[in-house]
Design an enzyme around this catalytic site. Structure first.
Site, PDB file in Angstrom:
ATOM      1  N   GLU A 165      26.722  83.242  28.672  1.00 13.12           N
ATOM      2  CA  GLU A 165      26.260  82.313  27.651  1.00 13.12           C
ATOM      3  C   GLU A 165      26.875  80.942  27.909  1.00 13.12           C
ATOM      4  O   GLU A 165      28.011  80.831  28.357  1.00 13.12           O
ATOM      5  CB  GLU A 165      26.681  82.790  26.266  1.00 13.12           C
ATOM      6  CG  GLU A 165      25.912  83.987  25.775  1.00 13.12           C
ATOM      7  CD  GLU A 165      26.229  84.290  24.326  1.00 13.12           C
ATOM      8  OE1 GLU A 165      26.257  83.345  23.515  1.00 13.12           O
ATOM      9  OE2 GLU A 165      26.442  85.470  24.019  1.00 13.12           O
ATOM     10  N   LYS A 193      20.922  83.039  22.375  1.00 11.75           N
ATOM     11  CA  LYS A 193      21.671  83.117  23.638  1.00 11.75           C
ATOM     12  C   LYS A 193      22.196  84.520  23.914  1.00 11.75           C
ATOM     13  O   LYS A 193      22.062  85.041  25.023  1.00 11.75           O
ATOM     14  CB  LYS A 193      22.854  82.146  23.601  1.00 11.75           C
ATOM     15  CG  LYS A 193      22.492  80.681  23.603  1.00 11.75           C
ATOM     16  CD  LYS A 193      23.711  79.807  23.690  1.00 11.75           C
ATOM     17  CE  LYS A 193      24.565  79.824  22.443  1.00 11.75           C
ATOM     18  NZ  LYS A 193      23.913  79.179  21.280  1.00 11.75           N
ATOM     19  N   THR A 194      22.828  85.121  22.912  1.00  7.83           N
ATOM     20  CA  THR A 194      23.477  86.412  23.138  1.00  7.83           C
ATOM     21  C   THR A 194      22.469  87.481  23.525  1.00  7.83           C
ATOM     22  O   THR A 194      22.674  88.247  24.484  1.00  7.83           O
ATOM     23  CB  THR A 194      24.255  86.841  21.884  1.00  7.83           C
ATOM     24  OG1 THR A 194      25.265  85.866  21.610  1.00  7.83           O
ATOM     25  CG2 THR A 194      24.910  88.192  22.085  1.00  7.83           C
TER      26      THR A 194
END
Length: 489
Positions: free
Chosen positions: A172, A128-129
């Site tokens: 996110e 995600k990051t």
């Protein structure tokens, strides 16, 4: 956590929150939210017990930081924000409720900040990051000036949040506590669905159902982007399409909408050929190695193209992508030993990262310093964690980092160390971080790659290892480029 009781996007705007106080403001997630609110002109205070790196920046933006948790910290405050890590009886949380102040979970406050923007929400068990960072930089390169909140700082940019003037908001979407169900994205990116957070969802089927629910919250005029190579997301895409929803896929699978081919990862980075709906997009290059990072970049490229942004903006942004701190971050080299920080703690992401670091090590050895993150994950995925760690030549394992969790007999770092299929002299359990640098100095030699991996405390320790290696290598020439990544080439 019962998110059904929480306020989703559109319920309230950030400006309606008044003066905001964040409990535990120094962590990556909370500091990012604080930075976003401050750059939006909203008064912010926060409380902490230790001097986290992000606090200096928050003070510079006008934030008030209290280095203690006290009821008086709430004087003049309208809204108090807490995270899942804050216990219900925390002195400030209890005081806020006693005073009748507005109390919001971090996800609710972030949802308020999203109100009125076209949100690009990035979800998935891992990746995600990095994917959020890539999507943000592509939008910036295209001149969109998006708002963003990222669970890590983009290297060299040195920021994890920004209030932009454009229409897009990139964030996110955290599945660990169901808080991603508060968002109402215009674009949903789901990188993968692998077994994790089973303490929340019970089993993989429950987790998959939650991701599908998140995808169904996407604006009918928007779309979902997901990976054709991951079994979980592939099955979800088929279900959503059967329901008439717009889904675009990426990956190396033959039927991916954005298909990757000739993927090559080396010490200089990863490159691949891409085609969209059968039409060639040419070569895409990322100056960091790893096929998993190539997949992340394809997700960001596909989302950008379907939003109508120019391909060249995506290619240019990715070609200079500096990486994300603690995500495959090269801290420096001393005495011919390279040191990295890496946040991966799930077996799938650990395997991808360690396979890439194995390539980087070449003829040298790979030494991993690993701290498991969460007791339930270490217990439930012990065999998978052990198999991932076996990619290394030597492993140093610490005790599990699991705030608020209780370890039962036979659980934790000792059990995981025993499960790693390496000879006894190539693995060791070290209960205290203070003893880790000496252990690494004893084991490492010229040509090796050392990586700190896992829970937040350990994945920030690369600088300490560099210092220890420098002290232990008399006369060695030391380079410490901070957030430097591998050179492009």
């Amino acid at each position: 956590m019962n998110t059904a009781e929480f306020a989703p996007v559109g319920t309230v705007s950030a400006e309606e929150l008044g003066t905001v106080h964040l409990i535990g403001v120094g962590g990556v997630g909370m500091s990012g939210l604080a930075r976003l609110l401050l750059t939006r002109g909203i008064p912010v205070s926060g409380s902490e017990l230790r001097e986290w790196p992000a606090l200096a920046g928050l003070r510079a933006l006008g934030g008030t930081i209290h280095m203690s948790h006290e009821p008086s910290n709430l004087d003049g405050v309208d809204t108090v924000v807490y995270s899942t890590a804050i216990p219900a009886d925390h002195v400030e949380l209890a005081e806020a409720r006693r005073r009748g102040l507005r109390v919001l979970h971090r996800s609710e406050a972030l949802a308020a900040a999203m109100t009125g923007r076209q949100t690009i929400a990035v979800a998935g068990t891992h990746g995600k990051t990095t994917t959020t960072s890539m999507a943000t930089l592509i939008l910036q390169q295209a001149g969109q000036d998006p708002s963003f909140v990222i669970g890590g700082e983009i290297s060299e940019v040195g920021s994890n949040a920004h209030h932009g003037s454009g229409e897009f908001f990139v964030a996110e979407a955290d599945e660990s506590d169901r808080s991603f169900l508060l968002y109402r994205p215009h674009v949903s990116i789901i990188t993968n669905i692998d077994a994790d957070h089973l303490n929340t969802y019970g089993d993989l089927a429950g987790l998959s159902a939650a991701f599908a629910e998140f995808a169904r919250l996407t604006d009918p005029d928007g779309f979902v982007v997901t990976c054709a190579d991951n079994p979980g997301t592939r099955a979800m895409a088929e279900t959503l399409r059967a329901e008439g929803r717009t889904v675009y896929t990426y990956g190396t699978a033959h039927d991916a909408d954005l298909r990757m081919s000739e993927v090559v990862s080396s010490g200089h980075g990863v490159r691949y050929l891409a085609e969209l709906d059968g039409e060639s997009l040419g070569e895409i290059f990322l100056p960091l190695p790893g096929r998993h990072l190539g997949l992340n970049s394809a997700a960001a490229v596909l989302a950008a193209l379907k939003l109508g942004l120019p391909l060249q903006a995506a290619v240019t942004a990715l070609a200079s992508f500096p990486g994300v701190r603690r995500r495959f971050e090269r801290k420096g080299t001393v005495a011919g030993i390279q040191v990295y920080d890496e946040y991966a703690y799930h077996p799938t992401s650990m395997t991808a990262a360690l396979q890439t670091l194995r390539e980087v090590a070449g003829d040298g050895r790979l030494i991993v310093v690993f701290q498991p993150y969460r007791v339930y994950r270490t217990r439930d995925l012990e065999a998978e964690l052990a198999a991932a760690l076996a990619i290394a030549d030597e492993v140093v394992i610490l005790e599990v980092f699991g705030p608020g969790e209780m370890r039962q007999p036979g659980e934790g770092g000792v059990a995981l160390t025993a499960a790693v299929p390496l000879p006894a002299d190539r693995k060791i359990f070290v209960p205290s971080w203070e003893d880790v640098p000496g252990e690494v100095v004893r084991r490492a030699r010229e040509g090796d790659v050392v990586v700190t991996m896992g829970a937040p405390p350990i994945s920030l320790m690369g600088d300490e290892l560099l210092a220890a290696l420098a002290d232990g290598a008399v006369g060695a020439e030391t380079t410490r480029p901070g957030a430097a990544t591998l050179d492009a080439g």
